[in-house]
Design a protein around this motif. Structure first.
Motif, PDB file in Angstrom:
ATOM      1  N   GLU A  83       0.836  -1.208   0.000  1.00 42.24           N
ATOM      2  CA  GLU A  83       0.000   0.000   0.000  1.00 42.24           C
ATOM      3  C   GLU A  83       0.867   1.252   0.000  1.00 42.24           C
ATOM      4  O   GLU A  83       0.604   2.218  -0.729  1.00 42.24           O
ATOM      5  CB  GLU A  83      -0.928   0.007   1.225  1.00 42.24           C
ATOM      6  CG  GLU A  83      -2.137  -0.890   1.084  1.00 42.24           C
ATOM      7  CD  GLU A  83      -3.158  -0.649   2.195  1.00 42.24           C
ATOM      8  OE1 GLU A  83      -2.813   0.004   3.206  1.00 42.24           O
ATOM      9  OE2 GLU A  83      -4.299  -1.128   2.048  1.00 42.24           O
ATOM     10  N   TYR A  84       1.892   1.222   0.813  1.00 42.92           N
ATOM     11  CA  TYR A  84       2.805   2.364   0.871  1.00 42.92           C
ATOM     12  C   TYR A  84       3.451   2.588  -0.495  1.00 42.92           C
ATOM     13  O   TYR A  84       3.504   3.725  -0.996  1.00 42.92           O
ATOM     14  CB  TYR A  84       3.876   2.093   1.939  1.00 42.92           C
ATOM     15  CG  TYR A  84       4.768   3.285   2.220  1.00 42.92           C
ATOM     16  CD1 TYR A  84       4.473   4.161   3.265  1.00 42.92           C
ATOM     17  CD2 TYR A  84       5.907   3.530   1.465  1.00 42.92           C
ATOM     18  CE1 TYR A  84       5.289   5.251   3.531  1.00 42.92           C
ATOM     19  CE2 TYR A  84       6.728   4.615   1.721  1.00 42.92           C
ATOM     20  CZ  TYR A  84       6.413   5.475   2.760  1.00 42.92           C
ATOM     21  OH  TYR A  84       7.228   6.555   3.012  1.00 42.92           O
ATOM     22  N   TRP A  94      -5.866   7.185  -2.076  1.00 46.25           N
ATOM     23  CA  TRP A  94      -6.225   6.491  -0.842  1.00 46.25           C
ATOM     24  C   TRP A  94      -7.208   5.332  -1.075  1.00 46.25           C
ATOM     25  O   TRP A  94      -7.036   4.245  -0.552  1.00 46.25           O
ATOM     26  CB  TRP A  94      -6.882   7.494   0.104  1.00 46.25           C
ATOM     27  CG  TRP A  94      -6.216   7.580   1.435  1.00 46.25           C
ATOM     28  CD1 TRP A  94      -5.089   6.931   1.839  1.00 46.25           C
ATOM     29  CD2 TRP A  94      -6.641   8.374   2.542  1.00 46.25           C
ATOM     30  NE1 TRP A  94      -4.769   7.291   3.126  1.00 46.25           N
ATOM     31  CE2 TRP A  94      -5.712   8.164   3.584  1.00 46.25           C
ATOM     32  CE3 TRP A  94      -7.706   9.245   2.764  1.00 46.25           C
ATOM     33  CZ2 TRP A  94      -5.836   8.786   4.828  1.00 46.25           C
ATOM     34  CZ3 TRP A  94      -7.819   9.854   3.986  1.00 46.25           C
ATOM     35  CH2 TRP A  94      -6.887   9.643   5.015  1.00 46.25           C
ATOM     36  N   HIS A  95      -8.205   5.583  -1.870  1.00 45.17           N
ATOM     37  CA  HIS A  95      -9.270   4.576  -2.005  1.00 45.17           C
ATOM     38  C   HIS A  95      -8.956   3.512  -3.055  1.00 45.17           C
ATOM     39  O   HIS A  95      -9.672   2.533  -3.164  1.00 45.17           O
ATOM     40  CB  HIS A  95     -10.592   5.264  -2.367  1.00 45.17           C
ATOM     41  CG  HIS A  95     -10.563   5.954  -3.692  1.00 45.17           C
ATOM     42  ND1 HIS A  95     -10.079   7.240  -3.842  1.00 45.17           N
ATOM     43  CD2 HIS A  95     -10.925   5.545  -4.912  1.00 45.17           C
ATOM     44  CE1 HIS A  95     -10.170   7.584  -5.116  1.00 45.17           C
ATOM     45  NE2 HIS A  95     -10.676   6.577  -5.785  1.00 45.17           N
ATOM     46  N   GLU A  96      -7.872   3.676  -3.811  1.00 43.24           N
ATOM     47  CA  GLU A  96      -7.562   2.702  -4.859  1.00 43.24           C
ATOM     48  C   GLU A  96      -6.636   1.581  -4.382  1.00 43.24           C
ATOM     49  O   GLU A  96      -6.544   0.527  -5.029  1.00 43.24           O
ATOM     50  CB  GLU A  96      -6.851   3.398  -6.040  1.00 43.24           C
ATOM     51  CG  GLU A  96      -7.690   4.398  -6.790  1.00 43.24           C
ATOM     52  CD  GLU A  96      -6.859   5.177  -7.815  1.00 43.24           C
ATOM     53  OE1 GLU A  96      -7.393   5.450  -8.901  1.00 43.24           O
ATOM     54  OE2 GLU A  96      -5.687   5.511  -7.523  1.00 43.24           O
ATOM     55  N   GLN A 164     -11.588   1.128   5.866  1.00 43.66           N
ATOM     56  CA  GLN A 164     -10.867   1.112   4.585  1.00 43.66           C
ATOM     57  C   GLN A 164     -11.779   1.159   3.354  1.00 43.66           C
ATOM     58  O   GLN A 164     -11.288   1.173   2.232  1.00 43.66           O
ATOM     59  CB  GLN A 164     -10.017  -0.165   4.467  1.00 43.66           C
ATOM     60  CG  GLN A 164      -9.338  -0.616   5.740  1.00 43.66           C
ATOM     61  CD  GLN A 164      -8.043   0.109   6.015  1.00 43.66           C
ATOM     62  OE1 GLN A 164      -7.260   0.317   5.101  1.00 43.66           O
ATOM     63  NE2 GLN A 164      -7.818   0.537   7.230  1.00 43.66           N
ATOM     64  N   HIS A 165     -13.097   1.144   3.565  1.00 43.64           N
ATOM     65  CA  HIS A 165     -13.971   1.048   2.405  1.00 43.64           C
ATOM     66  C   HIS A 165     -13.793   2.227   1.452  1.00 43.64           C
ATOM     67  O   HIS A 165     -13.774   3.381   1.884  1.00 43.64           O
ATOM     68  CB  HIS A 165     -15.435   0.939   2.831  1.00 43.64           C
ATOM     69  CG  HIS A 165     -15.816  -0.444   3.250  1.00 43.64           C
ATOM     70  ND1 HIS A 165     -16.274  -0.737   4.519  1.00 43.64           N
ATOM     71  CD2 HIS A 165     -15.772  -1.618   2.587  1.00 43.64           C
ATOM     72  CE1 HIS A 165     -16.501  -2.032   4.608  1.00 43.64           C
ATOM     73  NE2 HIS A 165     -16.215  -2.594   3.455  1.00 43.64           N
ATOM     74  N   PRO A 166     -13.674   1.913   0.161  1.00 46.53           N
ATOM     75  CA  PRO A 166     -13.494   2.959  -0.840  1.00 46.53           C
ATOM     76  C   PRO A 166     -14.532   4.077  -0.711  1.00 46.53           C
ATOM     77  O   PRO A 166     -14.193   5.250  -0.872  1.00 46.53           O
ATOM     78  CB  PRO A 166     -13.657   2.206  -2.165  1.00 46.53           C
ATOM     79  CG  PRO A 166     -13.191   0.827  -1.865  1.00 46.53           C
ATOM     80  CD  PRO A 166     -13.601   0.571  -0.437  1.00 46.53           C
ATOM     81  N   LEU A 172     -13.953  11.162   2.333  1.00 44.40           N
ATOM     82  CA  LEU A 172     -12.921  12.015   2.939  1.00 44.40           C
ATOM     83  C   LEU A 172     -12.245  12.903   1.887  1.00 44.40           C
ATOM     84  O   LEU A 172     -11.969  14.079   2.148  1.00 44.40           O
ATOM     85  CB  LEU A 172     -11.858  11.171   3.628  1.00 44.40           C
ATOM     86  CG  LEU A 172     -12.272  10.442   4.906  1.00 44.40           C
ATOM     87  CD1 LEU A 172     -11.045   9.855   5.581  1.00 44.40           C
ATOM     88  CD2 LEU A 172     -13.012  11.368   5.866  1.00 44.40           C
ATOM     89  N   GLU A 173     -11.999  12.330   0.718  1.00 43.33           N
ATOM     90  CA  GLU A 173     -11.365  13.135  -0.334  1.00 43.33           C
ATOM     91  C   GLU A 173     -12.257  14.311  -0.731  1.00 43.33           C
ATOM     92  O   GLU A 173     -11.774  15.412  -0.950  1.00 43.33           O
ATOM     93  CB  GLU A 173     -11.053  12.262  -1.561  1.00 43.33           C
ATOM     94  CG  GLU A 173      -9.884  11.320  -1.319  1.00 43.33           C
ATOM     95  CD  GLU A 173      -9.149  10.956  -2.611  1.00 43.33           C
ATOM     96  OE1 GLU A 173      -9.696  11.184  -3.705  1.00 43.33           O
ATOM     97  OE2 GLU A 173      -8.020  10.440  -2.510  1.00 43.33           O
TER      98      GLU A 173
END
Ligand SMILES: [Mn+2]
Ligand SMILES: [Mn+2]
Ligand SMILES: [Mn+2]
Ligand SMILES: [Mn+2]
Lengths: 220, 220
Positions: A83-84, A94-96, A164-166, A172-173
């Motif tokens: 992820e990082y 973030w969501h991808e 973590q849900h997209p 948030l974005e």
DNA sequence: AAAAAAAGTTAGGTATACCTAAAAAGAAAA
DNA sequence: TTTTCTTTTTAGGTATACCTAACTTTTTTT
């Protein structure tokens, strides 16, 4: 040797165990979390128990053995390192990241993970603010607070999320809330717990209690 | 939807078809290449034929359909992009990359491959000098020559290899032969075809015909 | 303490992907 | 053109990892 299915069971049991203080994880909650039928879960739990990865008592739920816990943490380590990588190097949002890291986490090569870790500069936190376990299964403590636990006029910096849900990360974005966003709590509604915030360039913003419950912060 | 096994069959059929001009690929050569029993291969070929990925006539071998060829090239594209990543970013050595790329090539995410390609700067060749197919299955031509086809006093630069086994790549490293190494052919033995070379900082070196047969060069 | 509901397990079935052993087809040799 | 050899296929079996349906155990309600 560990299969993708086994990886998912162990990871899921680990997360369910730590998210709630309660000791054993039950067949039905696992089935729910994995999107499988309880009968299938029973079968797999018996096979994992035969491999000494968890303690299984019929009708009483399961608990990871130290061996199972280490396996789970190895998968979580890989997931969070990827992820990082996806966010820092490949410019994923973030969501991808989650779906792709869920594939990469099963690639089984110590050499690869070791070199990746070095290439990334040995990060301690993933893009969601979750700690990255080290190669020995040690999980660094973070000490982050829930945004919903702050009281006016607290100031804080967003350090992560607990969900973590997209759809949530997308939300948030749209609100312009990211890791590193500085904020001040102005007011909390007596009625529904919604929070009035002031973010970065003194921009006012109101978020629901439900949203504030999923945001981790470092208090200033 | 394509499984790891299917990926390997398609890739293997593609490579066997292109390495020799002959049209069909036979059950036994595939079994050999994949390290499986002929009976297992027959079963899988029938299932791939049912998916219209190849043409199968009992006892007569198989040929990829256009659909099967595209699937094979998609896997090869992923394999070679990951190899490039491993060498250029994670500092893997020539002989270390293949095994790890063989795991990563099965990760199924168009988004990931697209972003990886961009991150790497849209490379055209992998670390072994093999062309990286584009997203439409087009394979760039390279026009490289076999080192063994040169005659003194030809000068050339090493651009790749036609053999991926770690033992061979290790051998090249010990000889100090890498991609980009400049060389001149000084002499070729009438007896066993071994080649006397002069490499980079005017260092003399003799290599066997067998080794020269596996090295690709750009003639200067 | 029964009865009812919920949770979990067993039994039996499917698909994938491999295996060995036996049979069949095709190619080569006598 | 038979016989022999090689190649390939079929038949039957295993392990993984799912499924549904039926049954058992545990928990909750009456
Ligand atoms: Mn996963
Ligand atoms: Mn994460
Ligand atoms: Mn592979
Ligand atoms: Mn290569």
């Amino acid at each position: 040797m560990p299969s993708i299915s086994e990886d998912h069971y162990l990871k899921s049991i680990y997360h369910l165990t730590s998210r709630k203080k309660r000791k054993p994880v039950f067949t039905n909650e696992l089935a729910q979390a994995l999107g499988l039928r309880p009968a299938s879960v029973t079968g797999m739990l018996q096979r994992l128990a035969a491999q000494r990865l968890l303690h299984y008592r019929p009708y009483q739920g399961v608990q990871l053995t130290p061996k199972g816990r280490l396996r789970a943490l190895a998968v979580i380590r890989k997931h969070r390192l990827w992820e990082y990588f996806l966010v820092e190097k490949l410019k994923f949002r973030w969501h991808e990241v989650h779906a792709v890291a869920d594939l990469l986490e099963h690639v089984d090569s110590d050499l690869l993970i070791h070199r990746l870790d070095a290439y990334l500069g040995y990060p301690k936190l993933d893009p969601h603010g979750d700690p990255i376990p080290d190669e020995n299964g040690h999980v660094p403590a973070t000490g982050f607070l829930l945004l919903s636990s702050l009281r006016p006029p607290a100031q804080a910096i967003i350090t992560g999320v607990t969900e973590q849900h997209p759809a949530f990360l997308h939300h948030l974005e749209r609100l312009n809330l990211h890791r590193g966003t500085r904020l001040q709590v102005r007011q909390i509604s007596e009625y529904d717990g919604s929070m009035d915030l002031l973010i970065d360039p003194s921009q006012p913003l109101t978020i629901s209690r439900q949203t504030a419950d999923q945001i981790l912060v470092n208090s200033l």
